[in-house]
Enzyme design. Structure first.
Site, PDB file in Angstrom:
ATOM      1  N   ASN A 253     -10.037   0.066  -0.178  1.00  9.44           N
ATOM      2  CA  ASN A 253      -8.575   0.106  -0.165  1.00  9.44           C
ATOM      3  C   ASN A 253      -8.055  -0.459  -1.482  1.00  9.44           C
ATOM      4  O   ASN A 253      -8.131  -1.660  -1.723  1.00  9.44           O
ATOM      5  CB  ASN A 253      -8.063  -0.712   1.023  1.00  9.44           C
ATOM      6  CG  ASN A 253      -6.544  -0.704   1.145  1.00  9.44           C
ATOM      7  OD1 ASN A 253      -5.839  -0.263   0.249  1.00  9.44           O
ATOM      8  ND2 ASN A 253      -6.042  -1.223   2.252  1.00  9.44           N
TER       9      ASN A 253
ATOM     10  N   CYS B 118       0.805  -1.221   0.000  1.00  7.54           N
ATOM     11  CA  CYS B 118       0.000   0.000   0.000  1.00  7.54           C
ATOM     12  C   CYS B 118       0.841   1.275   0.000  1.00  7.54           C
ATOM     13  O   CYS B 118       0.345   2.343  -0.340  1.00  7.54           O
ATOM     14  CB  CYS B 118      -0.947   0.004   1.194  1.00  7.54           C
ATOM     15  SG  CYS B 118      -2.109  -1.381   1.194  1.00  7.54           S
TER      16      CYS B 118
ATOM     17  N   HIS C 247      -3.357   7.277   2.480  1.00  5.02           N
ATOM     18  CA  HIS C 247      -3.738   5.979   1.938  1.00  5.02           C
ATOM     19  C   HIS C 247      -5.146   5.655   2.416  1.00  5.02           C
ATOM     20  O   HIS C 247      -5.456   5.795   3.601  1.00  5.02           O
ATOM     21  CB  HIS C 247      -2.741   4.926   2.420  1.00  5.02           C
ATOM     22  CG  HIS C 247      -3.182   3.522   2.180  1.00  5.02           C
ATOM     23  ND1 HIS C 247      -3.663   3.092   0.961  1.00  5.02           N
ATOM     24  CD2 HIS C 247      -3.221   2.440   3.010  1.00  5.02           C
ATOM     25  CE1 HIS C 247      -3.973   1.814   1.049  1.00  5.02           C
ATOM     26  NE2 HIS C 247      -3.716   1.399   2.285  1.00  5.02           N
TER      27      HIS C 247
END
Length: 335
Positions: free
Chosen positions: A292, A125, A262
């Site tokens: 996500n 990520c 994020h």
């Protein structure tokens, strides 16, 4: 009589400037209600714990390079450039088309670029933040002239669709920026990246990992996560690195116009904002719309905030991410 000497100007420096941004999301949207028909969950359970309402899922046959190429084309169009103006492509991804070659080389070929270099970065990520750091170094030292930095994922291919603790959290997508090196005055008023920091700590890898791989099992594997422990590390480490990144430029956190985190979980976004006493209205949140998307989430959120007029040219923007490994990082830039 001679005049008084003029104060010295700040030493000129090279800055890596974002001159275009683009995105692509698959048209296949899966809502929480649809997921509740496949796994033991509800829309209320997911929203309450994550803030997620829906996610985009790549269709059969749709690859990471497909998403990355569409986002790259959009970024080039936004910058008013052609593919031939690019001599570096960096793709941040955890879900490459192949073990090799790099997905970046596939994007390079599809864009018709036959010069320069293309490679992938794997930091889960945090990949887009890592990609910005690497690209910034190459641009400022003359290793490239203009670059595409792309975060792209078909993360749905790593999910165990019977595990409600993970399958509800992720989606697919791609975001891209075009970057070029420009001369700055060496002050915080310059456009471009002012500071970038990346970190990792492999001791915690078993808290968030995929249980497969070419060397270990010969399979792709599925995402496994200890959610509560990841949350605790994420809030602490992200807040610390954001403060360090701002402090390196002698810029108070409250002087930053926008924060683009994020997009993992709304609770993490809220936790970091509370820890640093950031006004929540200055934190860009798109996690509800696309969940996500791993390395794609930061450029996707930034593109959305630029498109709707919140983030404007000249604004001071902090990007940050946290991912499996653990990896994390922050980038402070002026758009």
């Amino acid at each position: 009589m001679s005049s008084a000497p003029k104060p010295h100007a700040a030493n000129p420096v090279k800055r890596s400037v974002i001159c275009g941004i683009g995105h692509y999301l698959p048209d296949n949207i899966v809502t929480n209600d649809e997921l509740s028909k496949r796994v033991d969950t509800t829309d209320e359970w997911i929203r309450e714990r994550t803030g997620i309402r829906q996610r985009h899922i790549a269709r059969d046959g749709q690859t990471t390079s497909d998403l990355a190429t569409r986002a790259a084309e959009a970024a080039l169009n936004d910058a008013g450039l052609t593919a031939q103006d690019i001599d570096l492509i960096v793709v941040a991804t955890t879900t490459p088309d192949y073990t090799f070659p790099a997905t970046a080389t596939i994007v390079q070929e599809r864009l018709g670029i036959h010069h320069g270099a293309a490679f992938d970065v794997q930091a889960v990520c945090s990949g887009f933040i890592y990609g910005l750091k690497v690209t910034d170094s190459l641009l400022r030292t003359g290793g490239a002239t203009r670059a595409l930095v792309i975060g792209a994922e078909t993360f749905s291919r790593l999910l165990d669709w019977t595990d409600r603790t993970t399958c509800v959290l992720f989606g697919d997508g791609a975001g891209a920026v075009v970057m070029e090196c420009q001369d700055g005055e060496g002050s915080n008023d310059d456009r471009g990246i002012l500071n970038a920091i990346i970190r990792s700590d492999g001791r915690h890898r078993e808290m968030l990992y995929v249980d497969g791989g070419p060397s270990l099992t010969g399979t792709v594997g599925h995402v496994r996560m200890l959610g509560n422990q990841v949350f605790r590390h994420a809030v602490t480490d992200i807040a610390a690195i954001m403060k360090e990144c701002a402090d390196n430029c002698d810029i108070p956190i409250n002087d930053i116009d926008w924060f683009v985190p994020h997009q993992a979980n709304q609770r993490i976004l809220d936790g970091v904002a509370k820890r640093l006493k950031i006004d929540p209205t200055r934190v860009i949140s798109k996690v509800g719309d696309h969940a996500n998307t791993s390395a794609a989430s930061v450029p996707l959120a930034m593109q959305a905030a630029i498109a709707d007029g919140r983030i404007k040219r000249g604004d001071l923007v902090m990007l940050e991410a946290f991912g499996g490994g653990f990896t994390w990082g922050a980038t402070l830039l002026r758009l």
